[in-house]
Scaffold this motif. Structure first.
Motif, PDB file in Angstrom:
ATOM      1  N   PRO A 243       0.223 -12.939  31.157  1.00  0.00           N
ATOM      2  CA  PRO A 243      -1.219 -13.009  30.944  1.00  0.00           C
ATOM      3  C   PRO A 243      -1.702 -11.874  30.041  1.00  0.00           C
TER       4      PRO A 243
ATOM      5  N   ASP B 207       4.124  -6.487  32.737  1.00  0.00           N
ATOM      6  CA  ASP B 207       3.996  -7.938  32.857  1.00  0.00           C
ATOM      7  C   ASP B 207       2.585  -8.450  32.571  1.00  0.00           C
ATOM      8  N   THR B 208       1.736  -7.594  32.019  1.00  0.00           N
ATOM      9  CA  THR B 208       0.376  -7.974  31.632  1.00  0.00           C
ATOM     10  C   THR B 208       0.003  -7.190  30.377  1.00  0.00           C
ATOM     11  N   LEU B 209      -0.755  -7.818  29.487  1.00  0.00           N
ATOM     12  CA  LEU B 209      -1.253  -7.131  28.301  1.00  0.00           C
ATOM     13  C   LEU B 209      -2.775  -7.047  28.341  1.00  0.00           C
TER      14      LEU B 209
ATOM     15  N   TRP C  10      -2.801 -10.468  41.763  1.00  0.00           N
ATOM     16  CA  TRP C  10      -2.678 -11.903  42.062  1.00  0.00           C
ATOM     17  C   TRP C  10      -3.269 -12.190  43.426  1.00  0.00           C
TER      18      TRP C  10
ATOM     19  N   ARG D 247       3.470 -10.334  45.089  1.00  0.00           N
ATOM     20  CA  ARG D 247       4.553 -11.279  44.788  1.00  0.00           C
ATOM     21  C   ARG D 247       5.916 -10.687  45.120  1.00  0.00           C
TER      22      ARG D 247
ATOM     23  N   LEU E 213      -4.466  -5.885  36.759  1.00  0.00           N
ATOM     24  CA  LEU E 213      -4.479  -7.310  37.062  1.00  0.00           C
ATOM     25  C   LEU E 213      -3.672  -7.505  38.336  1.00  0.00           C
TER      26      LEU E 213
ATOM     27  N   PHE F 295      -3.265   0.523  32.375  1.00  0.00           N
ATOM     28  CA  PHE F 295      -3.028   0.434  30.933  1.00  0.00           C
ATOM     29  C   PHE F 295      -3.138   1.793  30.246  1.00  0.00           C
TER      30      PHE F 295
END
Lengths: 129, 129
Positions: free
Chosen positions: B29, B93-95, A45, A65, A43, A114
């Motif tokens: 998120p 910071d993301t799942l 931004w 960021r 993910l 992940f």
């Protein structure tokens, strides 16, 4: 929840960007998926300019960021993301980018950010619908 | 970018939650993917308690930013998300939640929140790696 939006099919980048909802920092999350295996890779931004570049350059650009700068995936690592498709969600505050990912998507060297990072959960067997 | 994290395999929910990075609103998120088809269904937001419930109840719970309340998917719509697996990303910071989605994931009635919402992009053919 923001209001639901519909962006006309074939909209140019400026029309599309004008319909999207960016957060207080001017950003929205972009889910990145390998187009053929459908693996979720990461993910990132994007601000409006990163969306614009992603829509028009054939390569995925993010807003970092932490470094507060644009980051075109692969320029330093070689692990390029070629854009295959882009979609927005119902309320226009999230993007889904389908890519052809060359090499590892994760800076740690794993294919996806992940991979190997599972958490134990209660996974109840689904009842028959 | 936050620092990379490693959560021990088999960690209990409190240990896992303690390692995750939530934003200034206490949220992160969560990308939701149908476990077998690997379709990306939606993106939701979770605070620590929503993560805790998702890890322990077998059903996915979010924090609704608009309604400022917990929202267990399917309780009003019947479109339940049964938890199959959960993973965190490299910097925590993301799942990524793999689910068995019953019915439509999107409140508009489409299976995924991205269905029928494609944007035109320059999709350059990838060079051979």
């Amino acid at each position: 929840m923001s209001a639901d939006i519909t962006i006309p099919v074939g909209a140019d980048p400026e029309t599309a960007i004008g319909q999207l909802t960016f957060d207080a920092q001017g950003l929205l999350p972009a889910i990145v998926q390998q187009w053929d295996s459908r693996e979720v890779l990461m993910l990132g931004w994007m601000d409006a300019e990163a969306v614009r570049r992603t829509m028009t350059e054939g390569r995925v650009t993010y807003w970092s960021r932490s470094r507060q700068e644009y980051w075109r995936k692969g320029d330093t690592s070689g692990h390029v993301q070629f854009v295959r498709a882009l979609a927005y969600d119902c309320d226009g505050d999230t993007l889904l980018v389908e890519v052809d990912q060359h090499g590892a998507a994760c800076h740690t060297g794993t294919r996806s950010c992940f991979d190997g990072r599972g958490l134990d959960v209660l996974a109840a067997p689904s009842p028959t619908p």
